[in-house]
Write a protein that holds these residues in place. Structure first.
Motif, mmCIF file in Angstrom:
data_model
loop_
_atom_site.group_PDB
_atom_site.id
_atom_site.type_symbol
_atom_site.label_atom_id
_atom_site.label_comp_id
_atom_site.label_asym_id
_atom_site.label_seq_id
_atom_site.Cartn_x
_atom_site.Cartn_y
_atom_site.Cartn_z
ATOM 1 N N GLU A 14 -0.675 3.500 -9.395
ATOM 2 C CA GLU A 14 -1.256 4.841 -9.493
ATOM 3 C C GLU A 14 -2.142 5.167 -8.293
ATOM 4 O O GLU A 14 -2.451 6.323 -8.024
ATOM 5 C CB GLU A 14 -2.037 4.984 -10.809
ATOM 6 N N GLU A 15 -2.519 4.137 -7.527
ATOM 7 C CA GLU A 15 -3.377 4.389 -6.367
ATOM 8 C C GLU A 15 -2.573 4.752 -5.115
ATOM 9 O O GLU A 15 -3.138 5.314 -4.169
ATOM 10 C CB GLU A 15 -4.260 3.157 -6.093
ATOM 11 N N GLY A 16 -1.309 4.390 -5.111
ATOM 12 C CA GLY A 16 -0.511 4.739 -3.943
ATOM 13 C C GLY A 16 0.655 3.793 -3.731
ATOM 14 O O GLY A 16 0.982 2.986 -4.601
ATOM 15 N N ILE A 17 1.267 3.932 -2.561
ATOM 16 C CA ILE A 17 2.430 3.114 -2.198
ATOM 17 C C ILE A 17 2.053 2.216 -1.030
ATOM 18 O O ILE A 17 1.531 2.700 -0.029
ATOM 19 C CB ILE A 17 3.611 4.008 -1.755
ATOM 20 N N ALA A 18 2.333 0.919 -1.182
ATOM 21 C CA ALA A 18 2.181 0.004 -0.053
ATOM 22 C C ALA A 18 3.576 -0.337 0.451
ATOM 23 O O ALA A 18 4.406 -0.857 -0.304
ATOM 24 C CB ALA A 18 1.455 -1.263 -0.492
ATOM 25 N N ASN A 19 3.840 -0.016 1.704
ATOM 26 C CA ASN A 19 5.141 -0.314 2.308
ATOM 27 C C ASN A 19 5.050 -1.664 3.010
ATOM 28 O O ASN A 19 4.542 -1.764 4.126
ATOM 29 C CB ASN A 19 5.519 0.796 3.288
ATOM 30 N N VAL B 151 1.253 2.582 6.326
ATOM 31 C CA VAL B 151 1.666 1.423 5.517
ATOM 32 C C VAL B 151 1.247 1.663 4.067
ATOM 33 O O VAL B 151 1.997 1.368 3.134
ATOM 34 C CB VAL B 151 1.031 0.127 6.066
ATOM 35 N N ILE B 152 0.056 2.201 3.911
ATOM 36 C CA ILE B 152 -0.396 2.630 2.581
ATOM 37 C C ILE B 152 -0.398 4.154 2.558
ATOM 38 O O ILE B 152 -0.856 4.802 3.512
ATOM 39 C CB ILE B 152 -1.825 2.114 2.287
#
Lengths: 566, 566
Positions: A477-482, A522-523
């Protein structure tokens, strides 16, 4: 150390027989003929225990068909009734341990060894029996891996399977839930094994033949239809707004970003939310026809609105889903169906499709460490893997290109040299997880429980479901880490901490490093994706209840009773 | 961006039909009924062209069964006789392009797009047609990958297959060469497609049913039996002493070293030499029962002596091999056979076995670069991949352990941290290659021809067959380079140069670095393995001629005529 001079075959002819399997099979059939009053291949259900006593031998490798959904439950019960003095030390080789009987066998001394894939509801009891020494686990597999071993070193001597119906010759109709059956039967029938099928009914003429009679030795009409679990039904009423937010990020930040056309969704509310946002949020982004056209997944009811809105070109399935029969029949352009109109599923081919023909796998987990390794094995539970390792691993044998695969591969290899830098594509493997799971257990941990479990159970390796090395994105829910863009252990660790929210590992982030990763993309937070969390309401769901799903299907979808509250 | 308010299905019912595929199928069948005098499903061979004209539509995806061995050659010829005004722009989706007709289709304007796996004998002509713009290649696949796409985005609309015989209802007997047939037929028959089978004969009663009649639309008795290529027969007389030496190194330096029990061998004299050394050299090392017990491979005649000597517990096969029929029938403990006694092969399951249930893949290549990437694509030839990428890639979805797999994984990960250092096993992928191939072309090159080919043909990636990242060992007559132990691009490069002999790349080695690698056991010469090259004579071969193989089989093996010189 010279070449063989005389004919070994000639010598062997006098000393070696090469048809042990065939003769053992004949002996089993002869015992069965003595002890059971069969009419052709049809055996009365009252004789099931006698039949099993006749054909089974101690130490046999047995596949008792336990699928994700369909269960050979009558044969499972019959097996538990055997005399452990006569039949013992069976080596069970079956994909799913779903029924209590599957474990009773071990408790009762009938079976002792186990190779399997998934134990969902029986995971806790399985762990107990393993620590009590009543089950020796060979290995936990992913489905296709277990099927592969059926043809190499885990070939069943006896297969106990489930089908919808049989004719009097022994031809089988599996109906919509074909699942593991073809793989099990082929391995057993062509290696001198014995195939026994329980069917719901014996009929004069089958709607279609799924398994030829020549591959089947005995058919038993069970007193009650085999059990099927509606495993892939998720009530939209239970989807939270956090899940809506995460689904928005998945669609905009990953599916659209890479142009993902071919994919698999696992079980769960997280992915159900994505399915229900396609015709609303996805439509508003102009993504129809650009993402999510081809699927390898079971007929999820949550996909109905997307199918109706014309998003879906094809679905190939591992198994079926209860209540979806009429809908599937009426949507034969989308589903693989037989001449009888009902679904043709096949777990082996669908897993191959998930491995080699999909650009993205998205699934949930219970625990993830800072290397990105994740596992559903937690202390006191041996849950198994199911299809996740096969679909959630980079398919390194793949050679055909797609934009999504090329982009992921390029991101992962940028700046690398030599063998690791040689251009190739890469599977998108997304782990979608809320930072806290039930009972406020953090999903991110320093050390997976899998390590302790491995020590306790004497496993050679910890039961990691998806390796960090194969994960491309972590979505919370905080975000996407690639993770494809991370170039060191430290970056990867901070990328994961950076989406780990208020968990201790999330709080332990290096704020500066995380901001730096965010600057580099990246995030990505919702705001970075142009998503306002206030828009993430349940109103976005194309169906907000089971009733909505039924309505969306034009009444064709008929949910099992327990999902109906009207 | 709100939830769907009215029922989309109800709305769709008036505007959308969901049975295009079924109606298109009915239209095809109706046209066939008009133009062809079928008796039930049986169509006279004289009507083959008319039948194809009736059922095919421009742009159709068509699978014309071309296997490694079995060919639907009669249907291939019929297809070339179509009128390109009526049938054109077919999209061929078939694993192997073996026959001239497979390419004539493109030259004649009947087909224009191609997705495939292997083109062996047609590789040069294929390259010409591609550069002339007469073939647009979608992608080159590994077999299982192509089958996977049959269930996702390359589902055939029409399948033209080959079987041994059919009964009058349309049930098929594939006999020993089942190969691709089940995968093709299942994908086509359950997606509203049309399945047409050529058979060698139509009979009253089949020896066994491999494909149920319900999955087949038309059966044609071809005027001549379908072509089968004896692709896996290697005359032991042609095995060189260098190959014997390399085989000794493979057995002692790799198979014994890792305790490889389950494996695949590709086609070739290199691996035939290994097979023929097991009962002699392998026996002298006391390795019987410790290595090479379970195989995923075709019934190689060169394995006969090892089978007779009791080395082999099981063999599962992609297809069969001409002349091995009686031997297989008499060795049913070892081979997967049906009730009729003949082999049951299945390329899809055997590829799954090769991927997931084998610890080692060993194969040859034409070119290898200093990163360990290898390719059989050379300038002017698009050869394709076959099964190599699937079996010669680390199966990252695998979760069951074996000593060989654990040891390889530990070697590859020693000293690594984070995600890359997380313990897991690894497939042994051995590239076995003489430093010079035919016409003194060096096997080791600075740059694979694949790169130039990719530029010429507009491919997204160079057609690399096995990636250096997946190769564990390079084996030449000079020694074994264990790439698992290399820790940098430089080490890997010197390890490869260190076994590249007198090729320019071998001569360009850094002698000191290579000696250092040898001290560390990364490079092992015959002497380091305790092998005296003078012992590597043809006398070690358990069979030195085709006649020896026949004798070893007790006369059961009946080689095709071209392999008999007595």
């Amino acid at each position: 150390m010279n070449a063989v001079a005389t004919s070994p075959a000639a010598a062997a002819a006098t000393t070696t027989a090469w048809d042990h399997k065939a003769r053992r099979r004949q002996a089993r059939l002869a015992r069965a003929a003595e002890e059971v009053a069969a009419r052709g291949k049809c055996v009365p259900h009252a004789d099931a225990v006698a039949l099993l006593h006749a054909v089974l031998e101690p130490g046999d490798r047995v596949c008792l068909e336990g699928n994700n959904q369909k269960q050979a439950d009558f044969l499972a019960r019959a097996l538990t009734q055997l005399d452990p003095q006569r039949v013992h030390d069976l080596h069970m080789v079956q994909s799913v341990l779903a029924l209590p009987e599957h474990l009773d066998l071990f408790e009762d001394g009938i079976a002792s060894r186990l190779d399997f894939s998934f134990s969902g509801p029986q995971g806790a009891r399985l762990a107990q029996l393993v620590s009590a020494g009543q089950i020796r686990i060979g290995a936990i597999h992913t489905y296709l891996e277990l099927f592969a071993r059926y043809f190499v070193d885990l070939t069943p001597q006896v297969a106990l399977i489930a089908a919808q119906s049989a004719d009097r010759e022994g031809n089988l109709y599996t109906g919509p839930n074909t699942e593991d059956t073809p793989a099990i039967v082929e391995a057993t029938a062509f290696s001198g094994g014995i195939v026994i099928a329980q069917v719901n009914q014996i009929v004069d003429r089958l709607p279609r033949i799924d398994v030829p009679a020549g591959w089947v030795d005995f058919v038993i009409e069970a007193p009650t239809p085999h059990f099927i679990e509606p495993l892939f039904t998720r009530d939209p009423a239970q989807i939270s707004e956090i899940q809506v937010l995460m689904a928005m990020m998945a669609i905009k930040g990953i599916y659209a970003e890479y142009g993902v056309q071919r994919l698999n969704h696992g079980i769960g509310f997280d992915t159900a939310a994505i399915e229900l946002l396609l015709p609303t949020y996805g439509e508003s982004l102009g993504l129809k026809g650009k993402i999510c056209r081809h699927w390898a997944l079971n007929p999820h009811p949550a996909l109905i609105p997307a199918i109706e809105a014309g998003w879906v070109e094809s679905i190939h399935s591992f198994g079926s889903e209860l209540g979806m029969e009429d809908y599937i029949r009426a949507r034969s352009d989308v589903f693989f169906t037989g001449a009888d109109g009902s679904l043709r599923s096949n777990r082996a081919f669908c897993q191959a499709a998930g491995h080699y023909a999909c650009d993205l796998f998205i699934g949930s987990t219970l625990q993830m460490d800072l290397a990105g390794n994740s596992s559903t094995a937690t202390l006191g539970r041996i849950a198994g893997f199911g299809g996740a390792p096969n679909m959630g691993a980079d398919a390194r044998g793949r050679r055909h290109a797609s934009p999504a695969w090329l982009k992921a591969g390029a991101q992962a290899r940028e700046g690398l040299t030599g063998a690791r830098g040689t251009p190739r594509g890469q599977k998108l493997v997304v782990q979608m997880v809320e930072t806290f799971r039930e009972h406020m257990q953090p999903a991110f941990v320093e050390r997976l429980d899998a390590w302790q479990l491995a020590e306790q159970a004497g496993m050679a390796l910890p039961p990691i479901m998806i390796y960090g090395d194969d994960v491309s994105h972590v979505l919370t829910e905080e975000g996407i880490a690639n993770l494809l863009l991370c170039r060191s252990d430290e970056e990867r660790e901070q990328a994961i901490r950076g989406v780990a929210g208020y968990t201790p590992l999330g709080l332990g982030r290096d704020r500066r490093a995380v901001e730096n990763l965010r600057d580099r993309g990246v995030i990505r937070r919702p705001a970075d994706l142009g998503i306002d969390p206030r828009d993430a309401t349940r109103n976005l769901l194309a169906a907000r209840s089971m009733r909505d799903l039924v309505r969306a299907s034009g009444g064709l979808y008929q949910p099992p009773k327990r999902f109906r509250n009207w």
